[in-house]
Enzyme design. Sequence first.
Site, PDB file in Angstrom:
ATOM      1  N   ARG A  64       0.803  -1.216   0.000  1.00  0.00           N
ATOM      2  CA  ARG A  64       0.000   0.000   0.000  1.00  0.00           C
ATOM      3  C   ARG A  64       0.837   1.266   0.000  1.00  0.00           C
ATOM      4  O   ARG A  64       0.620   2.176  -0.790  1.00  0.00           O
ATOM      5  CB  ARG A  64      -0.946   0.021   1.204  1.00  0.00           C
ATOM      6  CG  ARG A  64      -2.196  -0.772   1.019  1.00  0.00           C
ATOM      7  CD  ARG A  64      -2.784  -1.140   2.364  1.00  0.00           C
ATOM      8  NE  ARG A  64      -1.823  -1.924   3.123  1.00  0.00           N
ATOM      9  CZ  ARG A  64      -1.653  -3.217   2.953  1.00  0.00           C
ATOM     10  NH1 ARG A  64      -2.392  -3.854   2.085  1.00  0.00           N
ATOM     11  NH2 ARG A  64      -0.750  -3.881   3.641  1.00  0.00           N
ATOM     12  N   THR A  65       1.808   1.318   0.898  1.00  0.00           N
ATOM     13  CA  THR A  65       2.585   2.542   1.036  1.00  0.00           C
ATOM     14  C   THR A  65       3.387   2.824  -0.239  1.00  0.00           C
ATOM     15  O   THR A  65       3.448   3.953  -0.719  1.00  0.00           O
ATOM     16  CB  THR A  65       3.539   2.434   2.246  1.00  0.00           C
ATOM     17  OG1 THR A  65       2.764   2.117   3.396  1.00  0.00           O
ATOM     18  CG2 THR A  65       4.282   3.729   2.476  1.00  0.00           C
ATOM     19  N   LYS A  93      24.351  -7.848  -0.934  1.00  0.00           N
ATOM     20  CA  LYS A  93      25.779  -8.171  -1.067  1.00  0.00           C
ATOM     21  C   LYS A  93      26.584  -7.576   0.076  1.00  0.00           C
ATOM     22  O   LYS A  93      27.808  -7.636   0.060  1.00  0.00           O
ATOM     23  CB  LYS A  93      26.307  -7.623  -2.398  1.00  0.00           C
ATOM     24  CG  LYS A  93      25.635  -8.215  -3.620  1.00  0.00           C
ATOM     25  CD  LYS A  93      26.131  -7.506  -4.873  1.00  0.00           C
ATOM     26  CE  LYS A  93      25.329  -7.950  -6.096  1.00  0.00           C
ATOM     27  NZ  LYS A  93      25.569  -7.059  -7.239  1.00  0.00           N
ATOM     28  N   ARG A 114      11.642   2.815   2.971  1.00  0.00           N
ATOM     29  CA  ARG A 114      11.148   2.001   4.082  1.00  0.00           C
ATOM     30  C   ARG A 114      12.255   1.010   4.435  1.00  0.00           C
ATOM     31  O   ARG A 114      12.924   0.469   3.548  1.00  0.00           O
ATOM     32  CB  ARG A 114       9.888   1.240   3.702  1.00  0.00           C
ATOM     33  CG  ARG A 114       9.565   0.173   4.747  1.00  0.00           C
ATOM     34  CD  ARG A 114       8.209  -0.416   4.584  1.00  0.00           C
ATOM     35  NE  ARG A 114       7.190   0.551   4.986  1.00  0.00           N
ATOM     36  CZ  ARG A 114       5.959   0.207   5.286  1.00  0.00           C
ATOM     37  NH1 ARG A 114       5.571  -1.051   5.241  1.00  0.00           N
ATOM     38  NH2 ARG A 114       5.073   1.118   5.620  1.00  0.00           N
ATOM     39  N   HIS A 142       6.123   6.231  11.094  1.00  0.00           N
ATOM     40  CA  HIS A 142       5.504   6.104   9.780  1.00  0.00           C
ATOM     41  C   HIS A 142       4.739   7.405   9.514  1.00  0.00           C
ATOM     42  O   HIS A 142       3.509   7.422   9.501  1.00  0.00           O
ATOM     43  CB  HIS A 142       4.566   4.892   9.799  1.00  0.00           C
ATOM     44  CG  HIS A 142       4.123   4.432   8.448  1.00  0.00           C
ATOM     45  ND1 HIS A 142       4.491   5.064   7.275  1.00  0.00           N
ATOM     46  CD2 HIS A 142       3.332   3.394   8.068  1.00  0.00           C
ATOM     47  CE1 HIS A 142       3.940   4.438   6.261  1.00  0.00           C
ATOM     48  NE2 HIS A 142       3.237   3.426   6.717  1.00  0.00           N
TER      49      HIS A 142
END
Lengths: 327, 151
Positions: A64-65, A93, A114, A142
């Site tokens: 969603r975000t 890596k 995020r 958030h």
Amino acid sequence: MIFDIYSISSDINMENRSIVSIADYGKEKIQYLLDMATEFEAHPNRQILKGKVVATLFFEPSTRTRLSFETAANRLGARVIGFTDPKVTSSSKGETLKDTIKMVSNYADVIVMRHKLEGAALYASEVTNVPIINAGDGSNLHPSQTMLDLYSIYKTQGTLENLNIYMVGDLKYGRTVHSLLMSMRKYNPTFHFIAPKELEMPEEYKLYCQQNNIKYIEQQDFTEDTIADADILYMTRVQRERFTDLMEYERVKDAYILRADMLGKCKDNMKILHPLPRVNEIEYDVDDSKHAYYFEQARNGLYAREALICDVLGITLDDIKNDTSII
Amino acid sequence: MEQNKENMMVAALENGSVIDHIPTDKLFTVAQLLQLRDCKEEVVIANNLKSNVMNKKGLLKISGKFFNEEEISQLAVICPNIRLTVIKDYKVVEKREVLLPDTLTNIVKCANPVCITNNEPMKTVFYRKDKDTLKCRYCGKEQKLKDIKLK
């Protein structure tokens, strides 16, 4: 006091306008962003970001975000680069976050990120001059979710002042309810915390309420009568994995489900919010109620995120009001 | 009488530092932090000395040692409110109470395993919330001084 440190972060990032947290934003700044979001709701499709590149770095998956941010960038005319799975990036890596951010900073005008680690966005904002928008850092912050929650409340109630806000479900681990609680502190809210014992609002947030003169009432009963006075009913998911005592989960799992027949006594203006995804905590028969607002709430995320992207890029409310690039 | 002897011990130092008012249970932690086991200079370690303020206290006298601010911050985390005396040419040139600073940069390790500071090669930053609590700048988690681990 909790999370007062983030005011320091915003001071440090004055020059690059990153948004790591909005917990320290004053009423004026919140209203400014709400006004911006209102403008974008009226005209969501523009070319105001034409020529800009927005990087969406999702070190942790999110549907969603990410879709909301990418839609916001696309609808304003920006181009989007990024990744949705860190397994396919150099992070897998062993590249440090700092190196990834430094590298992407060469390409993008703004970085939306995020990350599963707490404090990742703040650290990223310290290693680059490209503005960072925190799209969630672990269970920490958030801010874009908080902004869309505030916009949804403002839009449906016409104000953020003096509201009865009922928070239901998982109040212990629910990042969104904690952020919303702090962001509402200057608007004289009355909170009702409705949760099972194991998932009740943590002491630190209750202390925060006391220190900021925020009224709150704790209760475990979730019935037609206990929610009758709500302006906002903010539902969250009660997740099985949060319980140490599974018998307790079995006992309470159905106690915090909202059904349409519980809405008979609620106020006319009451709206039901939910950060989504929903599992079973809101019965499907509620969807048809005039009080259901969670899908519109998600749509509001688009306008709120359009506002946040423009704000970090230094585009002002006046720029948006006088924008001639509306499609 | 005890006080006089102690003064004599301090006055006898030509150049170096004296750390006084160390809680008795912290003395050897401080000695370990300062790596006194490997110190080649003259070192005096005294414990259970009588103290008007603390009842009993520990004391360290280290010849040729002058602390930088980072070392002083580390000391402050291990045992706040100790007293540091700097001696040069047999004279006391500085005497100060070592207080916990408002900000601790790269002194303390965050106890939160999912804090970015435990997963990136970066400096930690902690803010003093009150006299016995620190708060991580990055993850916001609070820690009590008694539980602190140095970086």
